[in-house]
Scaffold this active site. Structure first.
Site, PDB file in Angstrom:
ATOM      1  CE  LYS A 124      -4.120   1.854   0.273  1.00  0.00           C
ATOM      2  NZ  LYS A 124      -3.718   2.858  -0.735  1.00  0.00           N
TER       3      LYS A 124
ATOM      4  CE  LYS B  36       2.812   7.094   6.767  1.00  0.00           C
ATOM      5  NZ  LYS B  36       2.604   8.076   5.680  1.00  0.00           N
TER       6      LYS B  36
ATOM      7  CE  LYS C  40       4.448   7.673  -0.939  1.00  0.00           C
ATOM      8  NZ  LYS C  40       3.450   7.813   0.129  1.00  0.00           N
TER       9      LYS C  40
ATOM     10  CB  THR D 222      -3.628  13.156   5.421  1.00  0.00           C
ATOM     11  OG1 THR D 222      -3.695  12.031   4.540  1.00  0.00           O
ATOM     12  CG2 THR D 222      -2.212  13.291   5.950  1.00  0.00           C
TER      13      THR D 222
ATOM     14  CG  ASN E  46      -5.597  16.754   1.102  1.00  0.00           C
ATOM     15  OD1 ASN E  46      -5.448  15.995   2.040  1.00  0.00           O
ATOM     16  ND2 ASN E  46      -6.785  16.975   0.555  1.00  0.00           N
TER      17      ASN E  46
ATOM     18  CB  SER F 141      -6.225   4.460   2.013  1.00  0.00           C
ATOM     19  OG  SER F 141      -6.042   5.596   1.193  1.00  0.00           O
TER      20      SER F 141
END
Length: 419
Positions: A73, A97, A109, A193, A224, A352
């Site tokens: 992810k 994380k 990533k 976030t 954001n 997510s």
């Protein structure tokens, strides 16, 4: 100003942070080798036809760090400074994380070297669809689920989802998260976030007996996460004294209205030039007098060069990797509470995960339910990290890494070495 040659290598920093936690855990050498290494790295070079008819070749990456705890992810970023080492580091940070907030994911990533601010919508769509095709050998709803990151958004995810679905002949919304709600996205995902940053800050404020309604807040990076966190804190009564973006920052010790600043940025393209505010640099913002500093831009912003000048009581890392290990030591010795990125900005990947679950079930939750679940997970995770930090008399980052690395190490050992 740090030159390109002086910039710390993000992957070396990620490995150093891992080593600190591994030493504390007494992790055996064989396991260290496995957890320090990425599982797979894909580099692609692909052509895109530009609006003027010219064909340009772009370079992109997709990296999987560790998938012992579940599918890979991680976001995809578009930026001129993307490097393979940066993507490696970000993939490793995603592993920790997900583990620190107990999500059943591993870390990944992606990135493309480009300047999206110089590209049209049509060019960005062409780049996105071709990049998706190139990395389609890795991504999938049960193998690797991308999400937005720097300079990508819900529209980017819609293009990825559509491209992947067209290749398979039917809609597969669970291949990405951070999509528009109309095509399987989750309520509350775009704010997740920034909202998560506020949730962990609220938990920290309780422990520190800090009244957030009277706190002065500075936010580096008004994208954001930074804009959402600023707006929520402003609505809670906090005084947002400074914000910035890639072009510079603005400062008003009496406070800024983040909602009005966002309107100004949407019209002009930057926060710079906002009325009744002094223009400052991104570096100057970090050392302003404030109670809470939220670095929400890029990596390596707080280093040994400026850490001793920071006056904030709490740093909440909305960005990935904004603080170097040398700076961490300085801040810890100063008594500054640093809430590390792998915990502070985990709200995005947590929602997510909720989105992915909803897509898999074709059953969707209300935004209120999502925010309640998000707050419960982040508050509980903060408490675990804070308690271990106090017990071990170590930084919050090291404590978070110890928890995360331990969980991934146990999963890796239980699964064993194949064959």
């Amino acid at each position: 100003m740090i030159t390109e040659l002086e910039k710390p290598n993000p992957y070396e920093i990620a490995c150093r942070q891992f080593d600190i936690a591994a030493d504390k855990l007494g992790l055996e050498e064989d396991l260290r080798r496995v957890l320090r290494s990425t599982k797979r790295e894909l580099t692609v070079h692909f052509p895109v036809k530009m609006d003027n008819g010219e064909v340009k070749v772009f370079t992109g990456y997709r990296v999987h760090h560790n998938v012992a705890r579940g599918p890979a992810k991680g976001g995809i970023r578009y930026h001129p400074d993307v490097t393979l080492d940066e993507v490696r580091a970000l993939a490793m940070w995603m592993t920790w994380k997900c583990a620190v907030v107990r999500l059943p994911y591993g870390g990944a990533k992606g990135g493309v070297i480009c300047d999206p601010k110089q590209m049209s919508q049509k060019e960005l769509e062409g780049l996105t669809r071709r990049f998706t095709t190139e990395i389609s050998i890795l991504i999938g709803p049960d193998s690797d689920i991308p999400a937005p990151d720097v300079n990508t958004n819900s529209q980017t995810m819609a293009w990825i989802m559509d491209t992947y679905s067209m290749h398979h002949g039917y809609s597969i919304p669970s291949v990405v998260t951070g999509k528009p709600v109309n095509i399987g996205g989750s309520e509350g995902r775009s704010e997740a976030t920034g909202r998560g940053v506020v949730y962990v800050l609220e938990a920290a404020a309780k422990e520190l007996h800090m009244d957030l309604s009277k706190a002065k807040v500075a936010v580096q990076g008004f994208g954001n996460a930074g804009s959402v966190a600023s707006s929520i804190l402003h609505n809670h009564g906090a005084r947002v004294v400074a914000v910035s973006d890639s072009r510079g920052g603005i400062y008003n010790p009496s406070g800024l209205n983040p909602n009005e600043v966002l309107e100004h940025k949407m019209v002009t393209g930057s926060v710079v030039g906002f009325r009744d505010a002094e223009t400052i640099t991104n570096d100057e913002l970090l050392t302003l007098p404030c109670d809470v500093l939220i670095p929400a831009a890029l990596e390596n912003q707080i280093t040994e060069r400026n850490a001793d000048q920071i006056r904030a009581r709490v740093i909440v890392e909305a960005a990935n990797g904004p603080t170097t290990p040398d700076a961490d030591e300085i801040l810890f010795d100063k008594g500054v509470l640093v809430i590390p990125d792998i915990l502070a900005n985990a709200g995005g990947v947590t929602v997510s995960y909720f989105e992915w679950v909803q897509d898999k079930q074709a059953f969707f939750w209300s935004e209120r339910e999502i925010n309640q679940r998000l707050k419960a997970i982040l508050t509980s995770s903060f408490s675990e990290v804070y308690q271990l930090s106090n017990n071990q008399k170590t930084s919050m980052r090291t404590a978070a890494y110890m928890i995360a690395v331990d969980r991934v190490a146990k999963a890796t050992k239980l699964r064993g070495i194949y064959p």
